[in-house]
Design an enzyme around this catalytic site. Structure first.
Site: not given
Ligand code: TPP
Length: 606
Positions: A501, A142-143, A80, A192
């Site tokens: 760097m 969940f999630q 993602e 949802k």
């Protein structure tokens, strides 16, 4: 301030506030019922999106169920974070609003770095996240993650949608907020159950948000004051940031500089806003800016900042920055004006109309003495140079050759580190949206996915991603996306075997105590002097990585092989990984030590 006139600033076509025709609302017909999920997909289309970057999961299954039946071009990055950076690269390369779609919980939390990157640089994005059903919010479902809470500090705005009836309006508002004012990322969190609800709602005819009015018209009195200051100035400098690119104001800026003979310096984000090949160009300023740019800023009597925010990497010690100058600050972000340093002439407005209004008031001028002083600085320390004498392959040489072989026509997308600064120094940018980089957040891992987004936005362009051997490993998985979609991006890995760097800072400011900067070079201990490097074996093997992902690979170790190698890869319609084995000890110079004044820049190391 004058009464604001209605503007319609550079909205992408379908994100304008006119309603899209809706078949369901024709006379005499009952409005068609749609699910929330369908409204999301329709909303993307209505708001001008054609490419969506995303990753599926349980909480967005309903949207994905509709998505693949739409005309939207869907791209599946493999993480993602890659999806958001790709949408960001798409937005930076095209000027349109980027779009991404992820699931709840880890899908959403994986977007945070990408959102913060876009937020810091003012890049317009809409990120849609699935959320657990409303009745489960707060249950540690969940999630489940508190996405509105987590994204609040890294987004311009966010929405938690409570009813499908709100989706068409919220989609229109999200695109409007993302694209107007100072652009930025907007998050829409959709539970949802809301995706499954049915609604007759359609896109509103007008977007009206009571607390948000970006239709700002600059005060003509302030513009007149600025014109007067320009006409009276003897040593003016234009200090130009990414706002000029975002505001599509490069032509006006260039006209102003030439008309009034004003030297121009840009920030990293402003590269390409003014042609760096123009004699008025001072090149970049700040920590790794040119000597002439930094000196000009320090002694100028008028600093005209356009779409820049006085970032600490630009100003160095703020109290000594342009301390002799009257400071004019043109910006659309009210909160940026006067935030870091006092603006004597604040001008709140979009860069383009402000510069358009300024132009007729500014007298044509020739500033011979000032230009001569600038030329002296440029002769003392030309921008930019490196030691040509060494036999080994130098990173600066590689970038210089990328410029030559691409004839200055590439869209260069960088990662973060030394190579990023060399890409700013040794490539000359002449057009807006030709240099894409994470400026404000400095996000390693940005380059490759952003290049994928840029190539999708500009299929005709030669897109060159330049990354370090460290940063490329942060999102290397996205290489497969370029192969899958036949995107001909060229990924140049500047392999110095180090987190370069950081190594440079340890060399200069930490007495060469090299700690945790060696990248998997067997046979050498961390802390051992770099030049004592025995026969090195670099890991991972980037040629195998290219092969594993189905891309072409080429490893270059000798200066003589650079031009033929680049020519071969740039002429190819396929993705290439070009690994350049460069000197591990090259440094980015000049450099202003952190917190020091621009006047104290180091041009040469002892
Ligand atoms: C996500 C992230 N982690 C850490 C850093 C700090 N950082 C800045 S530059 C740099 C080294 C980059 O090394 P490499 O990608 O090899 O590029 P080089 O500097 O050698 O060109 C690091 C670790 C960062 N900018 N971003």
């Amino acid at each position: 301030m004058k009464a604001p006139k209605k503007l319609n600033p550079k909205l992408p076509p379908a994100a304008s506030r006119k309603a899209a025709p809706d078949a369901s609302t024709q006379a005499g017909q009952a409005p068609a019922m749609r699910t929330g999920a369908q409204c999301v997909v329709d909303g993307l289309v209505e708001n001008g999106v054609n490419t969506v970057f995303g990753y599926p999961g349980g909480a967005v299954l309903d949207i994905f169920n509709v998505l693949n039946r739409s005309d939207l071009h869907f791209i599946l990055p493999r993480h993602e974070q890659g999806a958001v950076h790709a949408a960001d690269g798409y937005a930076r390369a095209s000027g349109k609003v980027g779009a991404c779609l992820v699931t709840s919980g880890p899908g959403a939390t994986n977007t945070i770095t990408g959102l913060a990157t876009a937020h810091m640089d003012g890049i317009p994005l809409v990120c849609i996240c699935g959320q657990v059903p409303q009745h489960m919010i707060g249950n540690d479902a969940f999630q489940e993650a508190d996405v509105t809470g987590i994204t609040r500090p890294v987004s311009k705005h966010n929405f938690l949608v409570r009813s499908a009836d709100d989706i068409p309006r919220i989609m229109a508002e999200a695109f409007y907020i993302a694209a107007t004012g100072k652009p930025g990322p907007v998050v829409i969190d959709i539970p949802k159950d809301v995706q499954r609800q049915k609604t007759a709602a359609v896109r509103p005819g007008q977007v009206h948000i009571r607390s948000y009015n970006p239709d700002i018209v600059a005060d003509p009195d302030q513009i007149a004051k600025l014109a007067d200051a320009i006409n009276r100035a003897r040593r003016p400098v234009l200090y130009v940031g990414g706002g000029v690119i975002a505001g599509d104001a490069s032509a006006e800026l260039t006209a102003l500089a030439r008309q009034s003979d004003i030297p121009v310096t840009t920030t990293l984000m402003g590269l390409g806003a003014f042609p760096e090949t123009d004699p008025l160009s001072l090149r970049m300023l700040g920590m790794h800016g040119s000597y002439a740019a930094n000196m000009a800023v320090q002694v100028c009597d008028l600093l005209i900042s356009v779409g820049a925010r006085f970032d600490d990497r630009v100003t160095g010690r703020v109290d000594s920055f342009a301390s002799k100058a009257t400071i004019a600050h043109i910006d659309i972000d009210r909160s940026a004006i006067g935030k870091i340093t006092h603006a004597h002439i604040p001008v709140l407005g979009y860069a383009k109309p402000v510069l358009q209004a300024l132009l007729p008031l500014v007298k044509p001028a020739k500033r011979t003495a000032w230009r001569a002083q600038v030329a002296v600085w440029q002769a003392e320390h030309p921008a930019f140079t490196y030691p040509h004498t060494r036999k080994e392959l130098l990173p600066q040489f590689v970038i210089e050759k990328i410029y030559e072989v691409s004839q200055g026509q590439a869209v260069v997308v960088t990662d973060v580190g030394q190579h990023q600064m060399w890409s700013a120094h040794f490539y000359k940018y002449t057009r807006p949206r030709s240099f894409i980089s994470s400026g404000g957040l400095g996000t390693m891992g940005f380059g490759l996915p952003a290049a994928i987004g840029a190539q999708l936005a500009r299929p005709e362009a030669l897109v060159v991603a330049i990354a370090g051997d460290g940063g490329i490993q942060m999102n290397a998985q996205e290489l497969v996306v370029a192969v899958e979609h036949k995107l001909p991006i060229k990924v140049v890995i500047i392999n110095n075997g180090h987190l370069g760097m950081v190594r440079q800072w340890q060399e200069i400011f930490y007495n060469r105590n090299y700690s945790a900067v060696v990248l998997q070079q067997t046979g050498r201990r961390t802390g051992e002097r770099v030049s004592a490097r025995p026969q090195a074996r670099y890991l991972p093997d980037f040629m195998k990585l290219a092969e594993a992902h189905g891309a072409n690979g080429m490893r270059i170790s000798r200066p003589a092989d650079v031009v033929p190698g680049l020519r071969q890869a740039f002429a190819s319609p396929e993705p290439w990984v070009i690994e350049c084995m460069v000197s591990p000890e090259a440094n980015v110079l000049p450099m202003v030590p952190p917190g020091a004044s621009l006047s104290d820049m180091i041009c040469k190391l002892a």
